[in-house]
Scaffold this motif. Sequence first.
Motif, mmCIF file in Angstrom:
data_model
loop_
_atom_site.group_PDB
_atom_site.id
_atom_site.type_symbol
_atom_site.label_atom_id
_atom_site.label_comp_id
_atom_site.label_asym_id
_atom_site.label_seq_id
_atom_site.Cartn_x
_atom_site.Cartn_y
_atom_site.Cartn_z
ATOM 1 N N PHE A 85 0.890 -1.116 0.083
ATOM 2 C CA PHE A 85 0.042 0.132 0.059
ATOM 3 C C PHE A 85 0.902 1.283 0.051
ATOM 4 N N GLN A 86 1.844 1.461 0.976
ATOM 5 C CA GLN A 86 2.883 2.248 0.849
ATOM 6 C C GLN A 86 3.813 2.553 -0.429
ATOM 7 N N SER A 87 4.026 1.414 -0.968
ATOM 8 C CA SER A 87 4.840 1.349 -2.219
ATOM 9 C C SER A 87 3.944 2.223 -3.216
ATOM 10 N N PHE A 88 2.724 1.554 -3.514
ATOM 11 C CA PHE A 88 1.729 2.190 -4.372
ATOM 12 C C PHE A 88 1.865 3.727 -4.345
ATOM 13 N N PHE A 89 1.754 4.397 -3.095
ATOM 14 C CA PHE A 89 1.683 5.861 -2.748
ATOM 15 C C PHE A 89 2.992 6.484 -3.161
ATOM 16 N N GLU A 90 4.065 5.798 -3.013
ATOM 17 C CA GLU A 90 5.534 6.444 -3.175
ATOM 18 C C GLU A 90 5.489 6.358 -4.886
ATOM 19 N N ILE A 91 5.291 5.224 -5.532
ATOM 20 C CA ILE A 91 5.251 5.019 -7.145
ATOM 21 C C ILE A 91 4.462 6.058 -7.708
ATOM 22 N N SER A 92 3.444 6.496 -6.964
ATOM 23 C CA SER A 92 2.588 7.544 -7.352
ATOM 24 C C SER A 92 3.071 8.759 -7.392
ATOM 25 N N ALA A 93 3.922 9.099 -6.135
ATOM 26 C CA ALA A 93 4.377 10.390 -6.071
ATOM 27 C C ALA A 93 5.432 10.575 -7.217
ATOM 28 N N GLN A 94 6.220 9.671 -7.231
ATOM 29 C CA GLN A 94 7.535 9.570 -8.326
ATOM 30 C C GLN A 94 6.772 9.940 -9.726
ATOM 31 N N ALA A 95 5.623 9.319 -9.988
ATOM 32 C CA ALA A 95 5.265 9.505 -11.383
ATOM 33 C C ALA A 95 4.681 10.864 -11.376
ATOM 34 N N HIS A 96 3.940 11.224 -10.347
ATOM 35 C CA HIS A 96 3.486 12.623 -10.508
ATOM 36 C C HIS A 96 4.673 13.545 -10.864
ATOM 37 N N GLU A 97 5.928 13.522 -10.197
ATOM 38 C CA GLU A 97 6.963 14.204 -10.264
ATOM 39 C C GLU A 97 7.398 14.319 -11.557
#
Length: 131
Positions: A85-97
């Motif tokens: 679950f946390q990995s998804f949010f980290e990957i999502s944040a990187q994708a947004h950046e």
Amino acid sequence: SSDGRERVHIGWDRYLDEYLEIVPPCLPCGPPRQKGPEKRAMVDVAMCAAGGLLWGGLRGLPAYAASRQPLLRSSLLAGLGAAAFQSFFEISAQAHERLDPDPTYSKLRNYLAVSTVDVGLAACLLWIAVQ
């Protein structure tokens, strides 16, 4: 005033000529740089995994739960779910950046699409993690 001009009263016993000689400070060149703390995604994921292990262990402790599901299995599955679950949010944040470094979307439609995908995937992962 001494040079023959009429003093302009601005209220609170103050006059405009008191402020005529003040020089405003220079504005900085360019946008301000945000110097936030360095984000370490792996630390966040590891902390979530540890929390999941603890939560899974506590959930598996009661006798009725231990008979249906071993304690170790409960802990590992909860830890894995929390880390995913946390990995998804980290990957999502990187994708947004990478896709939009300024965090301003040119169109509201783009923002809504990205937010909808984020919320939908997060809800699916949360549902899987809680199972």
